[in-house]
Design a protein around this motif. Structure first.
Motif, PDB file in Angstrom:
ATOM      1  N   ASN A 192      33.132  73.644  77.993  1.00 10.25           N
ATOM      2  CA  ASN A 192      34.874  73.472  78.923  1.00 10.25           C
ATOM      3  C   ASN A 192      35.850  74.614  78.592  1.00 10.25           C
ATOM      4  OD1 ASN A 192      34.378  70.511  79.199  1.00 10.25           O
ATOM      5  ND2 ASN A 192      33.694  69.994  77.358  1.00 10.25           N
ATOM      6  N   GLN A 214      32.822  63.676  83.804  1.00  4.56           N
ATOM      7  CA  GLN A 214      32.596  63.449  82.536  1.00  4.56           C
ATOM      8  C   GLN A 214      31.502  62.110  82.086  1.00  4.56           C
ATOM      9  OE1 GLN A 214      33.102  65.907  79.526  1.00  4.56           O
ATOM     10  NE2 GLN A 214      32.691  67.274  81.128  1.00  4.56           N
ATOM     11  N   SER A 234      41.801  73.673  77.145  1.00  7.63           N
ATOM     12  CA  SER A 234      40.618  72.518  78.201  1.00  7.63           C
ATOM     13  C   SER A 234      41.580  71.689  77.516  1.00  7.63           C
ATOM     14  CB  SER A 234      39.395  72.599  77.892  1.00  7.63           C
ATOM     15  OG  SER A 234      39.513  74.139  78.197  1.00  7.63           O
TER      16      SER A 234
END
Length: 174
Positions: free
Chosen positions: A24, A54, A126
């Protein structure tokens, strides 16, 4: 098409060697490359692929494969997946061998202590980037804040939070 595949391999190979601290940590640069630099997709498309990656079973960075598929079909999927996971896997195997070799050295603890806060910062960056690209109304902002809070202070499994977001979308909320 060949130029696109070469660009994908170069971008994802570079991201591969930068992905220390978890995958990530490279999401902001991945998003910048595929959205802003090359214009292969919109920020909303990237966010949707990230969410899908995800939710899917498999590696945490399934978004890499999905981006390749979106940009160049099967060839892009293979190119991005191999380019992202190949170099970092080789570096990891080599680094683990060296890490074990120096397991009794005092500097090893100092390095480990420094990696954690750096990783947390990169993951937070992120999250901020994905939120910025995805939240376009106050209601979506509120939903994002509630999910972030629930994810941080409870033990609710993240898939339930994703399910709640999907349900809100299906009901036209946001």
């Amino acid at each position: 098409m060949i130029h696109t595949l070469i660009a994908l391999v170069l971008i994802f190979s570079e991201l591969s060697v930068l992905a220390f601290g978890g995958g990530n940590t490279i999401l902001p640069e991945m998003q910048r490359q595929v959205v802003e630099v090359h214009g292969w997709m919109t920020a909303a498309d990237f966010s949707a692929l990230f969410a899908l990656g995800q939710a899917a079973p498999g590696p945490n960075l399934m978004v890499v494969t999905l981006v390749g598929w979106h940009v160049a079909g099967w060839a892009g999927m293979l190119a991005t997946t191999i380019a992202k996971f190949g170099p970092s896997s080789i570096i990891t195997v080599l680094a683990l061998g060296l890490w074990e070799r120096f397991k009794d050295r005092p500097w090893r603890g100092v390095i480990q202590a420094g990696i954690f806060p750096m990783t947390v910062g990169l993951v937070a960056a992120s999250a901020a980037l994905i939120t910025e690209a995805s939240v376009h109304t106050w209601l979506l902002g509120a939903i994002t804040a509630v999910v972030a809070t629930l994810g941080s202070v409870t033990r609710i499994h993240p898939l339930w939070l994703l399910f709640g977001g999907a349900l809100a979308g299906l009901l036209g909320i946001g």
